[in-house]
Write an enzyme that holds these catalytic residues in place. Structure first.
Site: not given
Ligand code: CP
Length: 315
Positions: A51-52, A80, A101, A129
């Site tokens: 999703r993110t 590397k 991320r 998050h």
């Molecule tokens: N909610 C969320 O962070 O989903 P993903 O890990 O699929 O991005």
């Protein structure tokens, strides 16, 4: 470095959060525009995501930006031996905003300190998050008509769950009452309970998870027990089925109680709940697009007024 990075939601004022919700609402009305034409967004995902990453990329694409990046660090020169600082410095040469991320807590903050290109934290370990929290706030507002004075139940992995940690810090402006439901092994960390006390946030801890426990909930925020955060899989096996939401547990729920979940789910929400009026997690995920459009624009210095005056809408 001084830039428009979004590392944590904790620093945002009530006014700023409501401003971003207003901007997201503009994008829900008209998601397709060219307001970011000529811009490049980089998505650097050192941890898996559905999703993110896809909603950030869709957000940028629907606003006319181009997207570069990677979904799997194994295809990068990190394999590397390149360090994060050098990767960020390189990508800063190519992109106007970096969405990252990373599995290490503090990685987004560190990245924001080595570049002037805005960094948007798409999740750093068990820490924060913030873009999830923006879409959660947008969803709560959309479903309840307000953010103030709500009973919010957080269930499942409250120890490693970065979404619930971010949510606590953002909701401090809205007089919530939190209820924490987790096994001892995954209880809300003392640090965040201390934070609640300091901020005057009411919270209660429960061990039971029954039809009566959740009868007063406005929002029931379920989370997954995150296997990937356990070093000992025996420990994961002990707690993975601790709190499962069954359809019959909704018998006394408030009529407008909504179930949220950052997703992915494993087994913590019974599938038969999906067609009840309480299930709101797929709408929540959809709202991620609008919230992230607002966050990318904000990181690039585009204001709510700019969005309202935008003439690049594609019908
Ligand atoms: N909610 C969320 O962070 O989903 P993903 O890990 O699929 O991005």
């Amino acid at each position: 470095m001084d830039n428009r990075s979004l590392v944590s939601i904790a620093g945002h004022s009530r006014e700023k959060l409501l401003y971003l919700i207003d901007m997201a609402r503009e994008f829900e009305a008209h998601p397709n525009r060219k307001i970011l034409e000529g811009k490049i967004a980089a998505t650097l995902f050192f941890e898996p995501s559905t999703r993110t990453r896809l909603s950030f990329e869709t957000a940028a694409n629907r606003l006319g930006a181009k997207v570069i990046g990677f979904a799997d660090p194994k295809v990068t020169s990190g394999t590397k031996g390149e360090i994060l600082k050098d990767t960020i410095m390189m990508v800063s040469n190519y992109a106007d905003v970096i969405i990252m991320r990373h599995y290490l807590e503090g990685a987004a903050k560190y990245a924001s300190e080595v570049t002037t290109v805005p960094i948007i934290n798409a999740g750093d370990g068990a820490n924060q998050h913030p873009s999830q929290t923006m879409l959660d706030l947008y969803t709560i507002y959309q479903s309840q008509g307000r953010l103030d004075d709500l009973n919010i139940y957080l269930v499942g992995d409250l120890k490693y769950g970065r979404t619930v940690h971010s949510m606590l810090t953002a909701m401090r402006h809205f007089n919530p009452t939190f209820h924490f439901i987790a096994p001892d092994e995954l209880a809300m960390p003392e640090y965040y309970k201390q934070y609640c006390t300091e901020q005057g946030i009411r919270y209660y801890e429960h061990k039971d998870f029954t039809v009566d426990t959740i009868a007063d909930a406005d929002i029931l925020y379920m989370t997954r027990v995150q296997k990937e955060r356990f070093s000992d899989l025996m420990e994961y096996e002990k707690v993975k089925d601790a709190y499962l939401l069954k359809r019959d547990m909704l018998a006394k729920a408030r009529p407008n109680m909504k179930i949220l979940h950052p997703l992915p789910r494993v087994n913590e929400i019974e599938y038969s709940i999906d067609d009840t009026p309480h299930a709101y997690y797929f709408q929540q995920a959809k709202n991620g697009l609008y919230a992230r459009q607002a966050l990318i624009c904000d990181a690039l210095g585009i204001s709510l007024e700019d969005v309202r005056n935008d003439k690049t809408i594609i019908p």
